[in-house]
Design a protein around this motif. Sequence first.
Motif, PDB file in Angstrom:
ATOM      1  N   LEU A 100       0.768  -1.131  -0.186  1.00 45.72           N
ATOM      2  CA  LEU A 100      -0.115   0.015  -0.019  1.00 45.72           C
ATOM      3  C   LEU A 100       0.830   1.178   0.095  1.00 45.72           C
ATOM      4  O   LEU A 100       0.663   2.269  -0.684  1.00 45.72           O
ATOM      5  N   GLU A 101       1.855   1.284   0.952  1.00 49.69           N
ATOM      6  CA  GLU A 101       2.854   2.352   0.989  1.00 49.69           C
ATOM      7  C   GLU A 101       3.432   2.831  -0.385  1.00 49.69           C
ATOM      8  O   GLU A 101       3.920   3.795  -0.766  1.00 49.69           O
ATOM      9  N   ARG A 102       3.919   1.673  -1.122  1.00 47.01           N
ATOM     10  CA  ARG A 102       4.634   1.930  -2.234  1.00 47.01           C
ATOM     11  C   ARG A 102       3.996   2.043  -3.546  1.00 47.01           C
ATOM     12  O   ARG A 102       4.562   2.300  -4.617  1.00 47.01           O
ATOM     13  N   ALA A 103       2.559   1.527  -3.597  1.00 46.96           N
ATOM     14  CA  ALA A 103       1.763   1.975  -4.611  1.00 46.96           C
ATOM     15  C   ALA A 103       1.498   3.233  -4.834  1.00 46.96           C
ATOM     16  O   ALA A 103       0.703   3.980  -4.082  1.00 46.96           O
ATOM     17  N   LYS A 104       2.026   3.936  -5.985  1.00 45.89           N
ATOM     18  CA  LYS A 104       1.907   5.510  -5.723  1.00 45.89           C
ATOM     19  C   LYS A 104       0.483   5.974  -6.431  1.00 45.89           C
ATOM     20  O   LYS A 104       0.308   7.075  -5.931  1.00 45.89           O
ATOM     21  N   ASP A 105      -0.247   4.973  -7.193  1.00 44.07           N
ATOM     22  CA  ASP A 105      -1.346   5.408  -7.626  1.00 44.07           C
ATOM     23  C   ASP A 105      -2.421   4.818  -7.300  1.00 44.07           C
ATOM     24  O   ASP A 105      -2.514   3.536  -7.207  1.00 44.07           O
ATOM     25  N   GLY A 106      -3.360   5.403  -6.727  1.00 43.52           N
ATOM     26  CA  GLY A 106      -4.911   4.714  -6.719  1.00 43.52           C
ATOM     27  C   GLY A 106      -5.055   4.056  -5.063  1.00 43.52           C
ATOM     28  O   GLY A 106      -6.202   3.724  -4.972  1.00 43.52           O
ATOM     29  N   SER A 107      -4.016   3.624  -4.480  1.00 43.09           N
ATOM     30  CA  SER A 107      -4.163   2.986  -3.486  1.00 43.09           C
ATOM     31  C   SER A 107      -4.446   3.888  -2.369  1.00 43.09           C
ATOM     32  O   SER A 107      -3.696   4.822  -2.365  1.00 43.09           O
ATOM     33  N   SER A 108      -5.503   3.376  -1.403  1.00 40.26           N
ATOM     34  CA  SER A 108      -5.548   4.304  -0.509  1.00 40.26           C
ATOM     35  C   SER A 108      -6.361   3.363   0.714  1.00 40.26           C
ATOM     36  O   SER A 108      -6.396   2.224   0.707  1.00 40.26           O
ATOM     37  N   ALA A 109      -6.764   4.163   1.988  1.00 36.47           N
ATOM     38  CA  ALA A 109      -7.327   3.540   3.029  1.00 36.47           C
ATOM     39  C   ALA A 109      -8.779   2.588   2.699  1.00 36.47           C
ATOM     40  O   ALA A 109      -8.675   1.779   3.381  1.00 36.47           O
ATOM     41  N   ALA A 110      -9.453   3.321   1.573  1.00 31.71           N
ATOM     42  CA  ALA A 110     -10.627   2.373   1.339  1.00 31.71           C
ATOM     43  C   ALA A 110     -10.438   1.006   0.672  1.00 31.71           C
ATOM     44  O   ALA A 110     -10.895   0.105   0.829  1.00 31.71           O
ATOM     45  N   VAL A 111      -9.064   1.095  -0.290  1.00 34.01           N
ATOM     46  CA  VAL A 111      -8.653  -0.117  -0.920  1.00 34.01           C
ATOM     47  C   VAL A 111      -8.139  -1.163   0.165  1.00 34.01           C
ATOM     48  O   VAL A 111      -8.513  -2.213   0.063  1.00 34.01           O
ATOM     49  N   LEU A 112      -7.539  -0.439   1.255  1.00 32.13           N
ATOM     50  CA  LEU A 112      -6.871  -1.210   2.285  1.00 32.13           C
ATOM     51  C   LEU A 112      -8.209  -1.774   2.711  1.00 32.13           C
ATOM     52  O   LEU A 112      -8.163  -3.021   3.160  1.00 32.13           O
ATOM     53  N   GLN A 113      -9.140  -1.261   3.314  1.00 30.32           N
ATOM     54  CA  GLN A 113      -9.964  -1.543   4.098  1.00 30.32           C
ATOM     55  C   GLN A 113     -10.834  -2.648   3.314  1.00 30.32           C
ATOM     56  O   GLN A 113     -11.374  -3.621   4.122  1.00 30.32           O
ATOM     57  N   GLN A 114     -11.244  -2.517   2.054  1.00 31.16           N
ATOM     58  CA  GLN A 114     -11.839  -3.310   1.455  1.00 31.16           C
ATOM     59  C   GLN A 114     -11.284  -4.695   1.443  1.00 31.16           C
ATOM     60  O   GLN A 114     -11.765  -5.781   1.504  1.00 31.16           O
ATOM     61  N   ALA A 115     -10.100  -4.816   1.252  1.00 35.37           N
ATOM     62  CA  ALA A 115      -9.047  -5.965   1.227  1.00 35.37           C
ATOM     63  C   ALA A 115      -9.228  -6.433   2.746  1.00 35.37           C
ATOM     64  O   ALA A 115      -9.195  -7.754   2.577  1.00 35.37           O
ATOM     65  N   ILE A 116      -9.316  -5.798   3.693  1.00 36.20           N
ATOM     66  CA  ILE A 116      -9.238  -6.707   4.991  1.00 36.20           C
ATOM     67  C   ILE A 116     -10.548  -7.094   5.116  1.00 36.20           C
ATOM     68  O   ILE A 116     -10.701  -8.183   5.862  1.00 36.20           O
ATOM     69  N   ASP A 117     -11.677  -6.266   4.665  1.00 36.73           N
ATOM     70  CA  ASP A 117     -12.952  -6.877   4.837  1.00 36.73           C
ATOM     71  C   ASP A 117     -13.183  -8.043   3.878  1.00 36.73           C
ATOM     72  O   ASP A 117     -13.797  -8.949   4.266  1.00 36.73           O
ATOM     73  N   LEU A 118     -12.556  -8.057   2.681  1.00 34.21           N
ATOM     74  CA  LEU A 118     -13.043  -9.065   1.698  1.00 34.21           C
ATOM     75  C   LEU A 118     -12.463 -10.327   2.147  1.00 34.21           C
ATOM     76  O   LEU A 118     -12.898 -11.533   2.246  1.00 34.21           O
ATOM     77  N   LEU A 119     -11.249 -10.262   3.068  1.00 35.94           N
ATOM     78  CA  LEU A 119     -10.469 -11.594   3.501  1.00 35.94           C
ATOM     79  C   LEU A 119     -10.921 -11.874   4.933  1.00 35.94           C
ATOM     80  O   LEU A 119     -10.309 -12.903   5.406  1.00 35.94           O
ATOM     81  N   GLY A 120     -11.589 -11.087   5.658  1.00 37.39           N
ATOM     82  CA  GLY A 120     -11.984 -11.190   6.966  1.00 37.39           C
ATOM     83  C   GLY A 120     -10.693 -11.368   8.001  1.00 37.39           C
ATOM     84  O   GLY A 120     -10.770 -12.077   8.495  1.00 37.39           O
ATOM     85  N   ILE A 121      -9.849 -10.454   7.747  1.00 31.88           N
ATOM     86  CA  ILE A 121      -8.556 -10.445   8.764  1.00 31.88           C
ATOM     87  C   ILE A 121      -8.696  -9.497   9.876  1.00 31.88           C
ATOM     88  O   ILE A 121      -7.639  -9.223  10.239  1.00 31.88           O
ATOM     89  N   GLU A 122      -9.529  -8.634   9.889  1.00 29.02           N
ATOM     90  CA  GLU A 122      -9.618  -7.407  10.826  1.00 29.02           C
ATOM     91  C   GLU A 122      -8.978  -7.964  12.155  1.00 29.02           C
ATOM     92  O   GLU A 122      -8.134  -7.221  12.814  1.00 29.02           O
ATOM     93  N   HIS A 123      -9.322  -9.130  12.681  1.00 33.49           N
ATOM     94  CA  HIS A 123      -8.831  -9.279  14.303  1.00 33.49           C
ATOM     95  C   HIS A 123      -7.568 -10.109  13.852  1.00 33.49           C
ATOM     96  O   HIS A 123      -7.087 -10.445  15.211  1.00 33.49           O
ATOM     97  N   LEU A 124      -6.928 -10.110  12.836  1.00 35.87           N
ATOM     98  CA  LEU A 124      -5.496 -10.721  12.803  1.00 35.87           C
ATOM     99  C   LEU A 124      -4.492  -9.505  12.876  1.00 35.87           C
ATOM    100  O   LEU A 124      -3.233  -9.982  12.879  1.00 35.87           O
ATOM    101  N   LEU A 125      -4.865  -8.451  12.520  1.00 34.59           N
ATOM    102  CA  LEU A 125      -3.868  -7.216  12.138  1.00 34.59           C
ATOM    103  C   LEU A 125      -2.756  -7.211  12.917  1.00 34.59           C
ATOM    104  O   LEU A 125      -1.504  -6.994  12.677  1.00 34.59           O
ATOM    105  N   GLN A 126      -2.875  -7.258  14.258  1.00 32.31           N
ATOM    106  CA  GLN A 126      -1.746  -6.969  15.244  1.00 32.31           C
ATOM    107  C   GLN A 126      -0.731  -8.202  15.664  1.00 32.31           C
ATOM    108  O   GLN A 126       0.131  -8.180  16.250  1.00 32.31           O
ATOM    109  N   ARG A 127      -1.268  -9.466  15.021  1.00 34.81           N
ATOM    110  CA  ARG A 127      -0.410 -10.586  15.339  1.00 34.81           C
ATOM    111  C   ARG A 127       0.778 -10.611  14.324  1.00 34.81           C
ATOM    112  O   ARG A 127       1.101  -9.858  13.471  1.00 34.81           O
ATOM    113  N   MET A 128       1.807 -11.766  14.641  1.00 34.87           N
ATOM    114  CA  MET A 128       3.011 -11.723  13.971  1.00 34.87           C
ATOM    115  C   MET A 128       2.532 -12.997  12.933  1.00 34.87           C
ATOM    116  O   MET A 128       1.708 -13.884  13.360  1.00 34.87           O
TER     117      MET A 128
END
Lengths: 355, 227
Positions: A100-128
């Motif tokens: 996300l940080e390296r994609a210069k165009d078009g990636s945003s918090a909205a894209v990120l949230q969509q990816a997190i929601d689509l894959l259902g990984i919200e609860h895993l974010l802080q883990r290793m």
Amino acid sequence: MTITVRFNIQRGEFALNIDTVIPENGVTAIFGPSGSGKTTLLRAIAGLEHADNGYLKVGDALWQGNGIFLPTHQRKIGYVFQEPSLFSHLTVQSNINYGLERAKDGSSAAVLQQAIDLLGIEHLLQRMPWQLSGGEQQRVAIARALAANPSMLLLDEPLAALGDDQKADILPYLESVYQQLDIPVLYVSHSRNEVARLADHMLLLDNGGIKAAGKMSEIFTAMDLPMAHQSRAESIIEASVSHYDEEFGLASLTFLGGQFSVAAEPLVVGSEVRLQVLARDVSITLEQQKNTSILNIIPVTIDQIVRESKSQMTVRLIADETALLSRITCKSAYNLNLKEGDKVYAQVKTAALLT
Amino acid sequence: MILSEQDLTALFVTLKLASVSTLVLLVIGTPLAWWLSRSQWRFKYIIEAIIALPLILPPTVLGFYLLISLGPNGPIGGLVDMLGGAPLAFTFTGLVIGSVFYSMPFVVQPLQNAFTAVGQRPLEVAATLRASPLDRFFTIAVPMAKPGFITASVLGFAHTLGEFGVVLMIGGNIPGSTQVASIAIYDHVEALEYGQAHWLAGSLLLFSFLLLIVVYGTNRRYTVAQP
């Protein structure tokens, strides 16, 4: 817009010779036995494999050819490897943020949230990464690829390293990814089931070359290709829900060529479904049977008959625009005197909903 | 005061030499180790053999050749002389050059192993996530090779601490500028000053032991944290 691919790669004994055009919408399965060159093709498209004299054009953008070779990090792709390959020194959140940080165009918090929601990984974010199961890791890897807002998604057998339970767990996520995102997906697989369930188009690879390319359902039922002749030959049929009978738990599904009644959990009228009909579950009658327990009787025309063995033959049937395979004994075909062009009835014992 | 002023200076010179040499070694050794871990060059093993030479060569042999090449008629010394620099033999800079050769395998080998262990896959993943080659090196390869960096730094440092033969040959044992602790101990023993030798030797022993405790402790923590 399409993806034009021409590669000639020589790696020792193995040679990959590809010259094809991949549709830019939907899921294209790259299918074939082990060692047929599926992964090499995908890696060459990603720029991870350097094919001399290759040519690759994605839409209007030339990625390779005429002396140009766009390095991988300048190609707007998302790539999911067979093993999850998360960065072990970063948290799940940082893994996802990396692209996300390296994609210069078009990636945003909205894209990120969509990816997190689509894959259902919200609860895993802080883990290793090492605190996650294999299936969870692969879901994170897919989300990480999506968060960089790719214009093409490349998946190299993303389920191959997982157990059956985890496969079943992750398939619905992949389906929703494909439905929600409007980008081409190339999906390498050697599993018929995954292809039947997920793909729209297919590239059939064999020994480094393309054996066939086209619509998935057509390749599954093409008599000049191997899939129709395998013991698990099947037809995949796109249909839409026209009615749901609550009393008997039956869905009426309309397809180009007739209607199916299939036992199913309640379905929304109008929704699109995919049906799988095994050739051995389809029998043929000359007249429409009455007083039978079989619900699905479809008028068809015999398109082609091929003898598979001393006792078995495969019959390709056409119902309007839909092809249906039937596996019957040679004896029955002889008794019924079946010929190509005959109008007959297909009796379908079971049809399974894939989606 | 138990340690004499000259002993303290020797200890200080030793620590300074080890720190500077380790720093130089990390700067030179990191790209070298990276190249060794990635290169497909068929004669790569020759470079690996050259780097490993100090492991088996008597330090006096290494010191002898360094003395020759650092001297005004040697290739390195001649070059420095031509550029108007002061001669390097019998100086602290000369000692650093000697230590860098002497401790090279102790830095390059752990780094090379660590980079090899990172493998190609994480870097490919980073490339598909838009990271340029330099970006991949600093954000993926280096952090993932962190245990290797810790081992390399401590081994390089500790090995330079114990240096004797090379220093004796090219340092000339000048108190305050090129006399290191290991040689000061030798001098004390020569002069039968066993008490002072004890204190200096004990200090080095304790320090080296603590250093190695840190290395093994840290590497253990890594293996425990990533089963």
